[in-house]
Structure formats: C-alpha cells, structure tokens
Scaffold this motif. Structure first.
Motif, mmCIF file in Angstrom:
data_model
loop_
_atom_site.group_PDB
_atom_site.id
_atom_site.type_symbol
_atom_site.label_atom_id
_atom_site.label_comp_id
_atom_site.label_asym_id
_atom_site.label_seq_id
_atom_site.Cartn_x
_atom_site.Cartn_y
_atom_site.Cartn_z
ATOM 1 N N MET A 65 0.841 -1.185 0.000
ATOM 2 C CA MET A 65 0.000 0.000 0.000
ATOM 3 C C MET A 65 0.878 1.238 0.000
ATOM 4 N N ASP A 66 0.378 2.309 -0.552
ATOM 5 C CA ASP A 66 1.166 3.542 -0.575
ATOM 6 C C ASP A 66 0.895 4.361 0.691
ATOM 7 N N ASP A 67 1.730 5.387 0.911
ATOM 8 C CA ASP A 67 1.630 6.216 2.115
ATOM 9 C C ASP A 67 0.271 6.915 2.213
ATOM 10 N N ARG A 68 -0.276 7.389 1.088
ATOM 11 C CA ARG A 68 -1.549 8.115 1.104
ATOM 12 C C ARG A 68 -2.688 7.218 1.577
ATOM 13 N N THR A 69 -2.702 5.977 1.102
ATOM 14 C CA THR A 69 -3.742 5.036 1.513
ATOM 15 C C THR A 69 -3.645 4.758 3.007
ATOM 16 N N PHE A 70 -2.426 4.565 3.496
ATOM 17 C CA PHE A 70 -2.225 4.322 4.924
ATOM 18 C C PHE A 70 -2.702 5.518 5.749
ATOM 19 N N ARG A 71 -2.307 6.728 5.331
ATOM 20 C CA ARG A 71 -2.729 7.943 6.049
ATOM 21 C C ARG A 71 -4.253 8.088 6.035
ATOM 22 N N SER A 72 -4.889 7.773 4.913
ATOM 23 C CA SER A 72 -6.343 7.857 4.824
ATOM 24 C C SER A 72 -7.009 6.883 5.793
ATOM 25 N N ALA A 73 -6.469 5.686 5.882
ATOM 26 C CA ALA A 73 -7.025 4.700 6.819
ATOM 27 C C ALA A 73 -6.862 5.183 8.259
ATOM 28 N N MET A 74 -5.709 5.734 8.611
ATOM 29 C CA MET A 74 -5.475 6.228 9.969
ATOM 30 C C MET A 74 -6.374 7.424 10.285
ATOM 31 N N GLY A 75 -6.713 8.203 9.266
ATOM 32 C CA GLY A 75 -7.596 9.351 9.437
ATOM 33 C C GLY A 75 -9.030 8.974 9.769
ATOM 34 N N LYS A 76 -9.372 7.704 9.612
ATOM 35 C CA LYS A 76 -10.713 7.228 9.956
ATOM 36 C C LYS A 76 -10.897 7.086 11.465
ATOM 37 N N PHE A 77 -9.797 7.188 12.218
ATOM 38 C CA PHE A 77 -9.877 7.103 13.673
ATOM 39 C C PHE A 77 -9.991 8.514 14.230
ATOM 40 N N ALA A 78 -11.155 8.852 14.760
ATOM 41 C CA ALA A 78 -11.363 10.183 15.338
ATOM 42 C C ALA A 78 -10.568 10.304 16.638
ATOM 43 N N THR A 79 -9.900 11.432 16.807
ATOM 44 C CA THR A 79 -9.089 11.644 18.008
ATOM 45 C C THR A 79 -9.391 13.010 18.605
ATOM 46 N N GLY A 80 -8.926 13.176 19.808
ATOM 47 C CA GLY A 80 -8.840 14.495 20.395
ATOM 48 C C GLY A 80 -7.576 15.145 19.872
ATOM 49 N N VAL A 81 -7.337 16.381 20.272
ATOM 50 C CA VAL A 81 -6.154 17.111 19.824
ATOM 51 C C VAL A 81 -5.387 17.579 21.059
ATOM 52 N N THR A 82 -4.075 17.385 21.028
ATOM 53 C CA THR A 82 -3.227 17.835 22.128
ATOM 54 C C THR A 82 -2.126 18.742 21.592
ATOM 55 N N VAL A 83 -1.600 19.550 22.484
ATOM 56 C CA VAL A 83 -0.356 20.255 22.227
ATOM 57 C C VAL A 83 0.620 19.781 23.300
ATOM 58 N N ILE A 84 1.772 19.301 22.853
ATOM 59 C CA ILE A 84 2.831 18.863 23.750
ATOM 60 C C ILE A 84 3.718 20.075 24.004
ATOM 61 N N THR A 85 4.006 20.363 25.266
ATOM 62 C CA THR A 85 4.844 21.515 25.605
ATOM 63 C C THR A 85 6.011 21.082 26.480
ATOM 64 N N THR A 86 7.078 21.871 26.414
ATOM 65 C CA THR A 86 8.228 21.682 27.286
ATOM 66 C C THR A 86 8.937 23.019 27.438
ATOM 67 N N LEU A 87 9.858 23.068 28.362
ATOM 68 C CA LEU A 87 10.645 24.280 28.617
ATOM 69 C C LEU A 87 12.105 23.957 28.393
ATOM 70 N N LEU A 88 12.749 24.732 27.517
ATOM 71 C CA LEU A 88 14.181 24.550 27.245
ATOM 72 C C LEU A 88 14.820 25.928 27.142
ATOM 73 N N ASP A 89 15.882 26.138 27.890
ATOM 74 C CA ASP A 89 16.599 27.419 27.894
ATOM 75 C C ASP A 89 15.651 28.585 28.173
ATOM 76 N N ASP A 90 14.784 28.416 29.164
ATOM 77 C CA ASP A 90 13.830 29.441 29.587
ATOM 78 C C ASP A 90 12.846 29.847 28.496
ATOM 79 N N GLU A 91 12.640 28.984 27.501
ATOM 80 C CA GLU A 91 11.685 29.259 26.434
ATOM 81 C C GLU A 91 10.692 28.105 26.318
ATOM 82 N N ALA A 92 9.402 28.451 26.232
ATOM 83 C CA ALA A 92 8.356 27.444 26.053
ATOM 84 C C ALA A 92 8.319 27.000 24.596
ATOM 85 N N HIS A 93 8.160 25.705 24.389
ATOM 86 C CA HIS A 93 8.070 25.128 23.047
ATOM 87 C C HIS A 93 6.830 24.238 22.995
ATOM 88 N N GLY A 94 6.190 24.179 21.817
ATOM 89 C CA GLY A 94 5.005 23.359 21.679
ATOM 90 C C GLY A 94 4.923 22.667 20.341
#
Length: 156
Positions: free
Chosen positions: A1-30
């Motif tokens: 299977m090609d990458d697009r077909t795989f991505r389309s299949a994975m897109g059928k799974f509904a998810t919530g959305v998160t932002v991952i954050t961390t602090l490095l050198d006194d700066e927030a990253h997400g």
C-alpha cells in the motif's frame, strides 16, 4: 500500500487534539499531536509519539519532561499554530504547572517526566510518568479525516 492510503485509513480514527509543551533554555516550546494515549494507572503513564523530523524530539530528549495539553473545542488556533499551519509569530501566554509551560484553559494539562522511550519506525514513542495534572470541564477539539471538529451531543 502507498503512504496516502495508509494515512487515509489512519484518518478514519477520530481523536482528540493535544499540544505537547516543554521548557528549554527558559523558552516554552510546543507541538500539536493527536498520537496520545493513556498507558497505565499504576504507575500513572501516558504515551506520545514524536516524529524524527520534529524539532520537539530533541527538546524532549534534552529536558526529560513534557506536558500533554488536551485542547477544548475553542482552542483550534493553538493546534493550528503549533502544527505550523499558522505561520505568523504569535505570543501565547502560558500557564505553569510544576515549572512546565501549559496551555491555558485546556481540558487537561498533564505534566510528565520521561519514564522510557522506544524508537518505532520514523517516530519516537515517549512514555511519560505523570507527575502533576490539572483538569477542567468542557468539550474537546476533535480531529477526523484531516479536519477539526466538535462533539455534538444528540438528545436521545
């Protein structure tokens, strides 16, 4: 299977959305991520998946800590910004939990230290031990077939 077909299949799974954050050198990253799950109750563990090309990979490896911020239905702009869909610089004001930057008013802010990690294909799976958390009421931002959405509660 090609990458697009795989991505389309994975897109059928509904998810919530998160932002991952961390602090490095006194700066927030997400980084926006929908690859998140609960792993264990005892000890309290969660898992995130970070791509090998993501700038966040080195940051989490260096800091050893991260927060998972579960976004509410009104926080689509945060997701778009930290996914690189909004290009202009934004100055977001973060809250802080256990000295880690977190998204204000997210449904949950889950602060973790790295428990273990596993390279899996072109991603690193970080298992985080939950060290602190904050929860709020509200409805989640969702993601399905490449589109943002909201949960609609139908009367029964």
């Amino acid at each position: 299977m090609d990458d697009r077909t795989f991505r389309s299949a994975m897109g059928k799974f509904a998810t919530g959305v998160t932002v991952i954050t961390t602090l490095l050198d006194d700066e927030a990253h997400g980084m926006t991520a929908n690859a998140f799950m609960s792993v264990s109750l005892n000890p309290k563990l969660v898992l995130i998946s970070v791509g090998e090309k993501a700038r966040m990979l080195d940051k989490i490896n260096e800091t050893g800590t991260f927060a998972v911020n579960i976004l509410s239905e009104d926080q689509k702009e945060f997701s778009m910004y930290f996914a690189g869909q909004i290009k202009e610089k934004r100055d977001f004001e973060f809250d802080w939990v256990s000295e880690i930057p977190v998204i204000k008013d997210a449904l949950a802010n889950i602060v973790c230290k790295i428990h273990s990690k596993q390279i899996a294909g072109d991603h690193t799976l970080f298992i985080g031990e939950v060290t602190d958390l904050v929860i709020r009421d509200g409805a989640p931002l969702t993601f399905f077939e490449g589109k943002y959405g909201k949960i609609v509660n139908a009367e029964q």
